[in-house]
Design an enzyme around this catalytic site. Structure first.
Site, short mmCIF file in Angstrom:
data_model
loop_
_atom_site.label_atom_id
_atom_site.label_comp_id
_atom_site.label_asym_id
_atom_site.label_seq_id
_atom_site.Cartn_x
_atom_site.Cartn_y
_atom_site.Cartn_z
N ASN A 267 8.26 -25.18 -34.51
CA ASN A 267 8.74 -24.88 -33.15
C ASN A 267 9.91 -25.76 -32.73
OD1 ASN A 267 6.99 -22.79 -32.88
ND2 ASN A 267 5.46 -23.91 -31.70
N SER B 209 0.55 -27.01 -29.24
CA SER B 209 1.81 -26.68 -29.90
C SER B 209 2.90 -27.66 -29.50
CB SER B 209 2.24 -25.25 -29.59
OG SER B 209 1.70 -24.78 -28.42
N GLU C 157 0.06 -25.76 -39.74
CA GLU C 157 0.69 -27.08 -39.72
C GLU C 157 -0.41 -28.09 -39.45
OE1 GLU C 157 5.32 -26.79 -38.14
OE2 GLU C 157 3.75 -26.94 -36.65
N HIS D 116 -2.42 -26.98 -36.21
CA HIS D 116 -1.57 -26.06 -35.46
C HIS D 116 -1.53 -24.70 -36.15
CE1 HIS D 116 2.58 -24.86 -33.77
NE2 HIS D 116 1.64 -24.56 -32.92
P1 NAI Z 1 -5.35 -18.94 -23.67
O1 NAI Z 1 -5.01 -19.12 -22.26
O2 NAI Z 1 -5.34 -17.58 -24.26
O3 NAI Z 1 -6.79 -19.56 -23.97
C1 NAI Z 1 -7.20 -20.80 -23.46
C2 NAI Z 1 -8.69 -20.71 -23.27
O4 NAI Z 1 -9.18 -22.01 -23.01
C3 NAI Z 1 -9.10 -19.84 -22.09
O5 NAI Z 1 -10.04 -18.89 -22.52
C4 NAI Z 1 -9.69 -20.81 -21.10
O6 NAI Z 1 -10.75 -20.27 -20.35
C5 NAI Z 1 -10.18 -21.91 -22.01
N1 NAI Z 1 -10.25 -23.21 -21.36
C6 NAI Z 1 -9.36 -23.77 -20.53
N2 NAI Z 1 -9.76 -25.01 -20.20
C7 NAI Z 1 -10.93 -25.23 -20.84
C8 NAI Z 1 -11.82 -26.33 -20.93
N3 NAI Z 1 -11.58 -27.44 -20.27
N4 NAI Z 1 -12.91 -26.21 -21.69
C9 NAI Z 1 -13.17 -25.07 -22.37
N5 NAI Z 1 -12.35 -24.00 -22.33
C10 NAI Z 1 -11.24 -24.09 -21.58
O7 NAI Z 1 -4.36 -19.91 -24.46
P2 NAI Z 1 -3.93 -19.82 -25.99
O8 NAI Z 1 -2.69 -19.04 -26.11
O9 NAI Z 1 -5.10 -19.49 -26.78
O10 NAI Z 1 -3.50 -21.33 -26.25
C11 NAI Z 1 -4.46 -22.33 -26.46
C12 NAI Z 1 -3.79 -23.53 -27.12
O11 NAI Z 1 -3.21 -23.11 -28.33
C13 NAI Z 1 -2.68 -24.16 -26.31
O12 NAI Z 1 -2.70 -25.54 -26.54
C14 NAI Z 1 -1.43 -23.55 -26.92
O13 NAI Z 1 -0.30 -24.36 -26.76
C15 NAI Z 1 -1.85 -23.50 -28.37
N6 NAI Z 1 -1.12 -22.53 -29.17
C16 NAI Z 1 -0.86 -21.28 -28.70
C17 NAI Z 1 -0.18 -20.37 -29.48
C18 NAI Z 1 0.07 -18.98 -28.98
O14 NAI Z 1 0.91 -18.31 -29.58
N7 NAI Z 1 -0.61 -18.53 -27.96
C19 NAI Z 1 0.27 -20.72 -30.85
C20 NAI Z 1 -0.13 -22.03 -31.28
C21 NAI Z 1 -0.77 -22.90 -30.45
#
Ligand code: NAI
Ligand code: 3HC
Length: 699
Positions: A482, A411, A444, A432
């Protein structure tokens, strides 16, 4: 020679008026003229006994030509001239619908004396989505053909209906489109030409078929979902008129109510949005000759909040997904959250148990990159840290087949830097998604410096398959949505320091039409998200000591929002209803005193202007920088990604409607009034200044 909009021919006493105005047979001037002339010719020709109106493209008609609305040229009038001529024809008129009839297209069919179609077809009156109502007799004729409640549902919701739900509208519904020509011929052969012509306008609405209180109850019932909209309530009044007035007076009343809608800024905004949504798909970065890659197998890295939702989109579309996590436990948890989601949907009756299993069977888990060797598209959704993302992309570069698209859901991070971790930056792109990723319609699509046109084109087309509305944007911090929301959130926080309460700010924004105000939204998303972003952006905010100081204090105090039961508001366990908290006002008061900010009573108007105008100003900067290709793209992002009310058309259209000179004057006013703070954040974008001075608009 170009084909005429309505081709006229006579064969064996049948005059055919075949509409041909691709892509949807919109009833533009040429079609309307063609229809009237065709009817006149057929009536004047003694050899003609029956008239058929049909189409030789996939649609019967998508309705009035929306692009003509702004011209003000409605002649010949669809309702009072074209449909009147058809309905009053002294020779029977049969509408043959090979494909959908929407809006004026359905109204045209309803004015004919008989309608024939096939089972798979759909019809509807979607005018309400354009901020208007069916203005060519649809609100008067439909309740004469179907139960009043059903007519109300169709007119007020705008939702298309299967023709099989409307048996009383059709003289015949055949099994398949291929059977239509023969069925039409037989139907015409069997017509009793001596019988009275059945005109819809001659039918009396059965007053015993509905309760007169229906209309009031209906208006009450839609109050919540239609909050802020004007047209749905006029739709109800128009259908009510059909039940109370003779046809000619009802038609006149419909016309008045239609005009009332047409003159609102809501109608202009919603019609702008109709085209904005479609224009988002018109992208300069590729053309017809650009190839498209096949997306048959997808991988998602990270099975967390976003990864799970993203994977569901593909499973829903029947595309198999491999999910990769580092630990088997994380994988299992991710998959079980997805199952839980599907099962909840099934409990609501929206999926069957088989659907759930079918979708789950498309999702497989792995902890090994080797399993991603044959996927066509990978979407990374791991922690928001550059080192982590770069390591993931390095591994993907090593295992993925040539031509696989490598996408990130970051993001905030620089996609060029992520791409640089691979040997194939041309295949790297941002996808995105918005949270919850399986629900939110916006996507996006972020093109990086080296992203290949065919990668962009493939992703734009893939978005349609997973039922997202895609908008192509460029790389910058926060991309379009954002980046703009930052300005809005910052002002809300600053207003709290200056003396506004969170409830006052939230109320103003809710009243403006967003689903919730910035403080309720912050609590729901988690105040820690913004906090971590601020930590990583010290240079951006260091010149403003007041920047979100109250929010920072709350997070440092463990008040991270709804999930903690306390944020800007307090929450009872299991209840999302925000409860105002005096202690937050106290923190704001102390911080204001520390920063030398005088607290004062702030008007609702100031709150609205200060939250929305800087967001618009940021949009202008984004346009100047070419991060968004057009203002309407920003509008699409805000309506689908942030719940900006569609009846305002999106922030850029909203600015156009109030006048860019007014936005500019207000920006300059606050710039002066707010001292250093104003100087830092209220400098008008050069594009805003230029357009305002020229009397122009963004869109
Ligand atoms: P989250 O913390 O819920 O999920 C991340 C997942 O990635 C976890 O399950 C973790 O175990 C896994 N992970 C971490 N490192 C890893 C690796 N090296 N290899 C494989 N798996 C790995 O985070 P979330 O909220 O899902 O965010 C993920 C991405 O999406 C981030 O880049 C965030 O900025 C982006 N994002 C999040 C939004 C939101 O509202 N939560 C909206 C739009 C984008
Ligand atoms: N007027 C003008 N242009 C129209 C149009 C219309 N009624 N309907 C579609 N178009 C254009 C679109 O802008 C698009 O143009 P583009 O290719 O340049 O972007 C093109 O036709 C194809 O449209 P879609 O991409 O939306 O094609 P789909 O096949 O996905 O959908 C559709 C077709 C379901 C007909 C959809 O376009 C649609 O919902 N159209 C609007 C239907 C509508 O609201 N009708 C009511 C009009 S108002 C009216 O009839 C007033 C009357 O009551 C007096």
């Amino acid at each position: 020679m170009s084909q005429s909009a309505v081709a006229y021919s006579v064969q064996q006493s049948v005059a055919s008026l075949i509409m041909h105005n691709p892509p949807v047979n919109a009833l533009g001037k040429a079609v309307r003229v063609g229809l009237v002339e065709g009817i006149e010719k057929a009536l004047a020709d003694d050899a003609v006994k029956v008239i058929v109106i049909t189409s030789d493209i996939g649609f019967f008609s998508g309705g009035a030509d929306i692009s003509e609305f702004s011209t003000g040229d409605f002649e010949p009038n669809l309702s009072t001239v074209v449909l009147h001529a058809i309905e009053q024809s002294t020779k029977p008129v049969v509408a043959v619908l090979p494909g959908p009839a929407f809006g004026g297209g359905l109204e045209l069919a309803l004015a004919c004396h008989y309608r024939i179609t096939h089972k798979a077809n759909k019809v509807g009156l979607p005018e309400v989505n354009l901020g208007i109502l069916p203005g060519a007799g649809g609100t008067q004729r439909l309740p004469r053909l179907v139960p009043v409640q059903q007519a109300l549902d169709m007119v007020v919701s705008g939702r298309p209906q299967s023709v099989t739900k409307l048996p009383s509208v059709f003289a015949e519904i055949v099994d398949s489109v291929e059977q239509l020509p023969a069925a039409t011929q037989t139907f015409i052969e069997n017509l009793d030409l001596t019988a009275d012509i059945p005109r819809t306008c001659d039918i009396t609405v059965d007053s015993a078929s509905f309760d007169p209180a229906l209309f009031e109850q209906y208006a009450e019932g839609i109050k919540k979902q239609a909050r802020g909209f004007f047209a749905p309530f006029n739709c109800i009044k128009a259908v009510q008129a059909a039940t109370e007035l003779p046809f000619p007076e009802g038609l006149q009343r419909e016309g008045e109510l239609f005009l009332e809608c047409m003159q609102t800024s809501q109608a202009r905004a919603q019609q702008h949005f109709f085209f904005a949504e479609r224009a988002a798909g018109h992208v300069q970065d590729y053309d017809k000759s650009t190839p498209v890659r096949d997306i048959k197998k997808v991988a998602v890295i990270g099975a967390g909040t976003m990864g799970g939702g993203i994977a569901m989109n593909f499973a829903n579309a029947g595309i198999p997904v491999t999910m990769l996590e580092l630990q088997p436990e994380a994988l299992e948890k991710g998959l079980s959250v997805i199952r839980g989601n599907y099962e909840r949907t099934a409990k609501k009756g929206k999926l069957t148990a088989e659907d759930v299993e079918k979708r789950m069977s498309l999702l497989t888990g792995t902890t090994s990159y080797a399993d991603l060797a044959d996927v066509d598209l990978v979407i990374e959704a791991v922690f928001e840290k550059m080192e982590v993302k770069q390591a993931v992309f390095k591994s993907l570069d090593e295992v993925c087949k040539p031509g696989a698209i490598l996408a990130t859901n970051t993001s905030t991070l620089d996609i060029n830097e992520i791409a640089a971790a691979t040997s194939r930056p041309q295949d790297v792109i941002g996808l995105h998604f918005f949270s919850p990723a399986n629900v939110m319609k916006l996507l996006e699509i972020v093109k990086a410096e080296h992203t290949a046109p065919e990668v962009i084109k493939t992703c734009m087309q893939m978005a349609k398959i997973i039922r997202k509305v895609a908008v192509l944007v460029g790389v910058c911090f926060g991309f379009v949505g954002n980046r703009m929301i930052e300005a809005y959130g910052r002002e809300a926080n600053r207003l709290m320091l200056e003396g506004a309460t969170p409830e006052q700010v939230d109320k103003v924004i809710y009243k403006f039409g967003l689903p919730m105000g910035p403080f309720t939204m912050g609590d729901m998303a988690g105040l820690d998200i913004g906090y971590f972003v601020r930590q990583s952006r010290k240079a951006f905010i260091e010149h403003d000591p007041s920047y979100c100081v109250v929010a920072d204090k709350l997070v440092e105090d463990g008040r991270v929002g709804l999930k903690a039961g306390k944020g800007v508001y307090l929450y009872e366990p299991g209840n999302r209803q925000p409860i105002p908290d005096e202690s937050v006002l106290e923190i704001a008061k102390q911080e204001a005193a520390r920063l030398g900010i005088e607290q004062r009573k702030i008007s609702d108007q100031e709150i609205l202007e200060r939250c929305i105008y800087p967001l618009i100003n940021e949009g202008a900067l984004i346009l100047e920088e070419g991060i968004a290709a057009k203002a309407s793209d920003i509008d699409v992002i805000y309506v689908y990604g942030y719940g900006f009310p569609v009846y305002r058309g999106g922030p850029m259209k909203f600015a156009d409607e109030i006048g860019l000179d007014k936005v500019l004057t207000a920006m300059n006013k606050y710039r002066e009034q707010l001292g250093d703070y104003g100087e830092a954040w209220f400098k008008p974008a050069p594009l805003l200044e230029k357009l305002a001075q020229q009397g122009k608009t963004f869109n």
